[in-house]
Design a protein around this motif. Structure first.
Motif, PDB file in Angstrom:
ATOM      1  N   ALA A 150      42.587  40.754  41.385  1.00 26.55           N
ATOM      2  CA  ALA A 150      43.313  41.199  42.581  1.00 26.55           C
ATOM      3  C   ALA A 150      42.321  41.741  43.614  1.00 26.55           C
ATOM      4  O   ALA A 150      42.399  41.416  44.808  1.00 26.55           O
ATOM      5  N   ALA A 151      41.352  42.548  43.156  1.00 26.28           N
ATOM      6  CA  ALA A 151      40.356  43.116  44.079  1.00 26.28           C
ATOM      7  C   ALA A 151      39.510  42.009  44.702  1.00 26.28           C
ATOM      8  O   ALA A 151      39.210  42.027  45.896  1.00 26.28           O
ATOM      9  N   LYS A 152      39.144  41.037  43.880  1.00 27.67           N
ATOM     10  CA  LYS A 152      38.294  39.936  44.366  1.00 27.67           C
ATOM     11  C   LYS A 152      39.002  39.145  45.477  1.00 27.67           C
ATOM     12  O   LYS A 152      38.415  38.867  46.519  1.00 27.67           O
TER      13      LYS A 152
ATOM     14  N   GLY B 298      41.235  48.730  37.381  1.00 26.51           N
ATOM     15  CA  GLY B 298      42.560  49.023  36.840  1.00 26.51           C
ATOM     16  C   GLY B 298      42.854  48.145  35.634  1.00 26.51           C
ATOM     17  O   GLY B 298      41.928  47.661  34.976  1.00 26.51           O
ATOM     18  N   ASP B 299      44.150  47.941  35.368  1.00 24.02           N
ATOM     19  CA  ASP B 299      44.564  47.196  34.172  1.00 24.02           C
ATOM     20  C   ASP B 299      44.366  45.684  34.336  1.00 24.02           C
ATOM     21  O   ASP B 299      43.837  45.232  35.348  1.00 24.02           O
ATOM     22  N   ALA B 300      44.874  44.951  33.360  1.00 19.08           N
ATOM     23  CA  ALA B 300      44.705  43.494  33.318  1.00 19.08           C
ATOM     24  C   ALA B 300      45.018  42.836  34.675  1.00 19.08           C
ATOM     25  O   ALA B 300      46.088  43.059  35.235  1.00 19.08           O
ATOM     26  N   GLY B 301      44.093  42.053  35.183  1.00 20.18           N
ATOM     27  CA  GLY B 301      44.299  41.317  36.435  1.00 20.18           C
ATOM     28  C   GLY B 301      43.815  42.072  37.670  1.00 20.18           C
ATOM     29  O   GLY B 301      43.710  41.479  38.754  1.00 20.18           O
TER      30      GLY B 301
ATOM     31  N   PRO C  27      35.666  39.252  37.659  1.00 16.44           N
ATOM     32  CA  PRO C  27      35.070  38.344  38.642  1.00 16.44           C
ATOM     33  C   PRO C  27      33.941  39.046  39.406  1.00 16.44           C
ATOM     34  O   PRO C  27      33.845  40.275  39.364  1.00 16.44           O
ATOM     35  N   VAL C  28      33.155  38.243  40.081  1.00 12.74           N
ATOM     36  CA  VAL C  28      31.949  38.793  40.707  1.00 12.74           C
ATOM     37  C   VAL C  28      31.892  38.463  42.188  1.00 12.74           C
ATOM     38  O   VAL C  28      32.512  37.514  42.659  1.00 12.74           O
ATOM     39  N   SER C  29      31.099  39.245  42.873  1.00 10.96           N
ATOM     40  CA  SER C  29      30.766  38.960  44.265  1.00 10.96           C
ATOM     41  C   SER C  29      29.238  39.017  44.354  1.00 10.96           C
ATOM     42  O   SER C  29      28.603  39.767  43.619  1.00 10.96           O
TER      43      SER C  29
END
Ligand code: NAD
Length: 295
Positions: A167-169, A160-163, A118-120
């Motif tokens: 999570a960060a977004k 990190g890994d998948a997802g 995902p992007v910001s």
């Protein structure tokens, strides 16, 4: 240079696909809306006949879709079977962590590489090629994809890994939603105390209250000329998109048993703002609702 399929040519996807094409990649795009396909073609993006057509012979398949159900629908459609082994599927949509992990599992089971990324940076960042990408997936898939992502963004972070990208977004945007409401409340309190907007900005933008919601996106007109407050709160980043991200953060918090009371409160505020017909207004426009509550 790579062959890239791009699915979802909306507000974000279209300029991202155009930047990939401009960087010398061979991009083939698909969208359910014919006018978006036409607009992308004007930027040199090839017209694919279907999502499967987009994927055939591609090195990367990018998706930029509204929600988790759309990503899963596209991944379930036969697109994974249409791609050659080892193609990396990169989902740049903002979606729930559970759907993101499911999309990874589907791609891996079909023998494909996979990233959630995902992007910001919004539509302006997509147009300028200055997005931040937050990626989740294996280091090998990340390293392979980074050069393509660099055609659309300035900062590409492996979380990190998948997802982990999703999570960060949602954690980042939960901070943003909470901080914007805090900044708006401070400006409204300042108004009631007779403090000028500029004086509060001059102090808070360089003191311990400093945050992006003040320095880049100040919710009152004047101190930051480029902020949407100077343009009658035209987005920018629409309140309904902030609400979407806050609800994703609350869904994730519930799933893992995390207590995020300020995030829940921010979601409630933006929910009421959207229900009042203000979903299309920039998210900093919530200062109007806070001022009304104070009048
Ligand atoms: P958008 O609605 O403008 O674009 C989505 C596009 O996907 C539409 O053109 C739609 O026709 C297309 N689409 C839907 N289902 C499809 C399918 N099955 N096959 C092909 N095309 C399909 O949305 P957007 O503003 O571009 O946002 C896309 C994603 O990016 C969302 O997840 C959003 O949360 C995220 N995002 C948006 C912003 C922003 O400022 N707009 C910023 C950061 C992240």
């Amino acid at each position: 240079m790579a062959r890239i399929g791009f699915i979802g040519l909306g507000n974000m996807g279209l300029p991202m696909a155009a930047n990939l094409q401009a960087a010398g990649h061979e991009v083939s795009g698909f969208d359910l809306a014919a006018q978006n396909m036409d607009a992308a073609a004007e930027k040199g993006v090839g017209k694919a006949a279907s999502v499967e057509d987009c994927a055939s012979d591609a090195d990367f398949v990018l998706t930029m879709l509204p929600a988790g159900k759309d990503t899963i629908a596209v991944y379930s459609s036969g697109v994974l079977q249409a791609a050659k082994m080892g193609t990396v599927f990169i989902d740049c949509s903002t979606i729930d962590v559970t759907s993101a992990r499911r999309a990874h599992d589907m791609a891996k089971a079909a023998g494909m590489g996979s990233l959630d990324a995902p992007v910001s940076g919004g539509v302006g960042g997509a147009q300028a090629g200055s997005l931040t990408f937050m990626a989740g997936g294996s280091a090998a898939d990340f390293d392979k994809s980074k050069p393509a992502l660099e055609a659309m963004g300035k900062r590409i972070v492996h979380c990190g890994d998948a997802g982990a990208g999703q999570a960060a977004k949602i954690c980042n945007n939960m901070i943003l939603g909470i901080s914007m409401i805090g900044v708006c409340e401070a400006f409204v309190l300042g108004e009631k105390l007779g403090l000028s907007h500029q004086a509060l900005f001059d102090v808070a933008s360089t003191s311990s209250g400093q945050c992006w919601s003040i320095t880049s996106y100040c919710p009152v007109p004047g101190p930051v000329p480029a902020s949407p407050a100077n343009n009658d709160y035209e987005p920018g980043f629409a309140a309904q998109l902030m609400l979407k991200d806050l609800l994703l953060s609350q869904e994730a918090a519930k799933a893992v048993g995390a207590a995020t009371s300020m995030g829940a409160e921010a979601a409630r505020h933006y929910g009421e703002f959207a229900e009042a017909g203000q979903g299309g207004v920039d998210f900093s426009g919530i200062i109007k609702a806070i001022r009304e509550r104070n009048s």
